[in-house]
Design a protein around this motif. Structure first.
Motif, PDB file in Angstrom:
ATOM      1  N   ASP A   8       0.850  -1.193   0.000  1.00  0.00           N
ATOM      2  CA  ASP A   8       0.000   0.000   0.000  1.00  0.00           C
ATOM      3  C   ASP A   8       0.883   1.240   0.000  1.00  0.00           C
ATOM      4  O   ASP A   8       2.107   1.145   0.084  1.00  0.00           O
ATOM      5  N   ALA A   9       0.261   2.400  -0.106  1.00  0.00           N
ATOM      6  CA  ALA A   9       1.000   3.658  -0.169  1.00  0.00           C
ATOM      7  C   ALA A   9       1.805   3.908   1.101  1.00  0.00           C
ATOM      8  O   ALA A   9       2.911   4.445   1.040  1.00  0.00           O
ATOM      9  N   ALA A  10       1.281   3.518   2.237  1.00  0.00           N
ATOM     10  CA  ALA A  10       2.000   3.727   3.498  1.00  0.00           C
ATOM     11  C   ALA A  10       3.302   2.938   3.522  1.00  0.00           C
ATOM     12  O   ALA A  10       4.336   3.453   3.947  1.00  0.00           O
ATOM     13  N   GLN A  11       3.261   1.693   3.078  1.00  0.00           N
ATOM     14  CA  GLN A  11       4.488   0.900   3.050  1.00  0.00           C
ATOM     15  C   GLN A  11       5.514   1.544   2.120  1.00  0.00           C
ATOM     16  O   GLN A  11       6.698   1.617   2.437  1.00  0.00           O
ATOM     17  N   LEU A  12       5.056   2.026   0.975  1.00  0.00           N
ATOM     18  CA  LEU A  12       5.956   2.671   0.024  1.00  0.00           C
ATOM     19  C   LEU A  12       6.631   3.889   0.644  1.00  0.00           C
ATOM     20  O   LEU A  12       7.853   4.001   0.634  1.00  0.00           O
ATOM     21  N   THR A  13       5.835   4.798   1.198  1.00  0.00           N
ATOM     22  CA  THR A  13       6.371   6.080   1.667  1.00  0.00           C
ATOM     23  C   THR A  13       6.996   6.036   3.060  1.00  0.00           C
ATOM     24  O   THR A  13       7.854   6.855   3.358  1.00  0.00           O
ATOM     25  N   GLU A  14       6.560   5.098   3.893  1.00  0.00           N
ATOM     26  CA  GLU A  14       7.056   5.064   5.270  1.00  0.00           C
ATOM     27  C   GLU A  14       8.119   4.000   5.521  1.00  0.00           C
ATOM     28  O   GLU A  14       8.860   4.096   6.490  1.00  0.00           O
ATOM     29  N   GLN A  15       8.185   2.979   4.669  1.00  0.00           N
ATOM     30  CA  GLN A  15       9.139   1.902   4.909  1.00  0.00           C
ATOM     31  C   GLN A  15      10.158   1.759   3.790  1.00  0.00           C
ATOM     32  O   GLN A  15      11.357   1.853   4.026  1.00  0.00           O
ATOM     33  N   VAL A  16       9.688   1.518   2.572  1.00  0.00           N
ATOM     34  CA  VAL A  16      10.611   1.188   1.486  1.00  0.00           C
ATOM     35  C   VAL A  16      11.457   2.396   1.074  1.00  0.00           C
ATOM     36  O   VAL A  16      12.690   2.311   1.034  1.00  0.00           O
ATOM     37  N   VAL A  17      10.837   3.518   0.769  1.00  0.00           N
ATOM     38  CA  VAL A  17      11.587   4.687   0.305  1.00  0.00           C
ATOM     39  C   VAL A  17      12.609   5.160   1.341  1.00  0.00           C
ATOM     40  O   VAL A  17      13.770   5.394   0.988  1.00  0.00           O
ATOM     41  N   PRO A  18      12.265   5.285   2.623  1.00  0.00           N
ATOM     42  CA  PRO A  18      13.287   5.700   3.594  1.00  0.00           C
ATOM     43  C   PRO A  18      14.470   4.729   3.686  1.00  0.00           C
ATOM     44  O   PRO A  18      15.609   5.173   3.861  1.00  0.00           O
ATOM     45  N   GLN A  19      14.217   3.435   3.550  1.00  0.00           N
ATOM     46  CA  GLN A  19      15.326   2.475   3.577  1.00  0.00           C
ATOM     47  C   GLN A  19      16.247   2.694   2.379  1.00  0.00           C
ATOM     48  O   GLN A  19      17.472   2.633   2.505  1.00  0.00           O
ATOM     49  N   ILE A  20      15.651   2.930   1.218  1.00  0.00           N
ATOM     50  CA  ILE A  20      16.456   3.184   0.025  1.00  0.00           C
ATOM     51  C   ILE A  20      17.258   4.471   0.192  1.00  0.00           C
ATOM     52  O   ILE A  20      18.457   4.518  -0.094  1.00  0.00           O
ATOM     53  N   GLN A  21      16.629   5.520   0.691  1.00  0.00           N
ATOM     54  CA  GLN A  21      17.307   6.802   0.846  1.00  0.00           C
ATOM     55  C   GLN A  21      18.447   6.759   1.852  1.00  0.00           C
ATOM     56  O   GLN A  21      19.357   7.583   1.791  1.00  0.00           O
ATOM     57  N   SER A  22      18.429   5.790   2.752  1.00  0.00           N
ATOM     58  CA  SER A  22      19.482   5.697   3.765  1.00  0.00           C
ATOM     59  C   SER A  22      20.707   4.913   3.296  1.00  0.00           C
ATOM     60  O   SER A  22      21.702   4.845   4.017  1.00  0.00           O
ATOM     61  N   VAL A  23      20.658   4.359   2.093  1.00  0.00           N
ATOM     62  CA  VAL A  23      21.798   3.591   1.572  1.00  0.00           C
ATOM     63  C   VAL A  23      22.976   4.532   1.339  1.00  0.00           C
ATOM     64  O   VAL A  23      22.822   5.620   0.773  1.00  0.00           O
ATOM     65  N   ASP A  24      24.164   4.096   1.760  1.00  0.00           N
ATOM     66  CA  ASP A  24      25.372   4.899   1.628  1.00  0.00           C
ATOM     67  C   ASP A  24      25.647   5.254   0.170  1.00  0.00           C
ATOM     68  O   ASP A  24      25.558   4.395  -0.711  1.00  0.00           O
ATOM     69  N   GLY A  25      25.963   6.506  -0.083  1.00  0.00           N
ATOM     70  CA  GLY A  25      26.336   6.962  -1.411  1.00  0.00           C
ATOM     71  C   GLY A  25      25.218   7.600  -2.207  1.00  0.00           C
ATOM     72  O   GLY A  25      25.463   8.195  -3.251  1.00  0.00           O
ATOM     73  N   ILE A  26      23.984   7.484  -1.735  1.00  0.00           N
ATOM     74  CA  ILE A  26      22.861   8.088  -2.460  1.00  0.00           C
ATOM     75  C   ILE A  26      22.796   9.577  -2.145  1.00  0.00           C
ATOM     76  O   ILE A  26      22.840   9.985  -0.993  1.00  0.00           O
ATOM     77  N   THR A  27      22.687  10.386  -3.205  1.00  0.00           N
ATOM     78  CA  THR A  27      22.612  11.830  -3.020  1.00  0.00           C
ATOM     79  C   THR A  27      21.230  12.393  -3.294  1.00  0.00           C
ATOM     80  O   THR A  27      20.863  13.445  -2.762  1.00  0.00           O
ATOM     81  N   ARG A  28      20.436  11.702  -4.150  1.00  0.00           N
ATOM     82  CA  ARG A  28      19.107  12.217  -4.490  1.00  0.00           C
ATOM     83  C   ARG A  28      18.241  11.087  -5.020  1.00  0.00           C
ATOM     84  O   ARG A  28      18.718  10.208  -5.714  1.00  0.00           O
ATOM     85  N   THR A  29      16.947  11.145  -4.676  1.00  0.00           N
ATOM     86  CA  THR A  29      15.987  10.172  -5.207  1.00  0.00           C
ATOM     87  C   THR A  29      14.773  10.908  -5.760  1.00  0.00           C
ATOM     88  O   THR A  29      14.431  12.002  -5.303  1.00  0.00           O
ATOM     89  N   LEU A  30      14.126  10.276  -6.730  1.00  0.00           N
ATOM     90  CA  LEU A  30      12.879  10.784  -7.289  1.00  0.00           C
ATOM     91  C   LEU A  30      11.933   9.591  -7.395  1.00  0.00           C
ATOM     92  O   LEU A  30      12.223   8.642  -8.120  1.00  0.00           O
ATOM     93  N   THR A  31      10.829   9.627  -6.651  1.00  0.00           N
ATOM     94  CA  THR A  31       9.873   8.522  -6.634  1.00  0.00           C
ATOM     95  C   THR A  31       8.765   8.803  -7.633  1.00  0.00           C
ATOM     96  O   THR A  31       8.128   9.853  -7.595  1.00  0.00           O
ATOM     97  N   CYS A  32       8.552   7.829  -8.530  1.00  0.00           N
ATOM     98  CA  CYS A  32       7.551   7.953  -9.594  1.00  0.00           C
ATOM     99  C   CYS A  32       6.548   6.814  -9.471  1.00  0.00           C
ATOM    100  O   CYS A  32       6.794   5.712  -9.973  1.00  0.00           O
ATOM    101  N   PRO A  33       5.418   7.024  -8.789  1.00  0.00           N
ATOM    102  CA  PRO A  33       4.420   5.965  -8.661  1.00  0.00           C
ATOM    103  C   PRO A  33       3.843   5.589 -10.023  1.00  0.00           C
ATOM    104  O   PRO A  33       3.633   6.451 -10.876  1.00  0.00           O
ATOM    105  N   VAL A  34       3.598   4.316 -10.201  1.00  0.00           N
ATOM    106  CA  VAL A  34       2.938   3.833 -11.407  1.00  0.00           C
ATOM    107  C   VAL A  34       1.446   4.061 -11.200  1.00  0.00           C
ATOM    108  O   VAL A  34       0.867   3.569 -10.239  1.00  0.00           O
ATOM    109  N   VAL A  35       0.838   4.823 -12.080  1.00  0.00           N
ATOM    110  CA  VAL A  35      -0.575   5.149 -11.961  1.00  0.00           C
ATOM    111  C   VAL A  35      -1.302   4.470 -13.113  1.00  0.00           C
ATOM    112  O   VAL A  35      -1.084   4.786 -14.269  1.00  0.00           O
TER     113      VAL A  35
END
Length: 102
Positions: free
Chosen positions: A68-95
């Motif tokens: 669901d949207a909560a899992q995407l925005t509250e769990q998965v995306v923050p884990q990805i953003q915390s990976v070492d070396g990442i400087t910027r992310t852009l999330t594009c939901p499939v609609v």
């Protein structure tokens, strides 16, 4: 069922059929020389369907399948953003939705 999520300060509506998942592509920029390690690390995160190192303006493209949207925005995306070396992310939901008729 319809879910709304905030992405880059815009409200996005994701139409979800029963038992479907919220899917998104996440475009990632990394520090120089960190893309391969970042892509491999991200591939191990729950919810990540694929993680590929690419060339162009982004260094890694990730496909996410969330329950669901909560899992995407509250769990998965923050884990990805915390990976070492990442400087910027852009999330594009499939609609996906019904085709428009003229």
């Amino acid at each position: 069922m319809c879910q709304c999520i905030w992405v880059s300060h815009r409200l996005i509506t994701v139409v979800n059929e029963r038992n479907a998942v919220v899917q998104a592509y996440i475009l990632i920029q990394t520090e120089v020389g960190k893309a391969a390690v970042a892509a491999a690390t991200i591939a191990g995160i729950d919810g990540v369907a694929s993680s590929e190192e690419v060339s162009g303006p982004y260094d890694v493209i990730v496909r996410v399948d969330a329950t669901d949207a909560a899992q995407l925005t509250e769990q998965v995306v923050p884990q990805i953003q915390s990976v070492d070396g990442i400087t910027r992310t852009l999330t594009c939901p499939v609609v996906t939705g019904s085709p428009r008729h003229p």
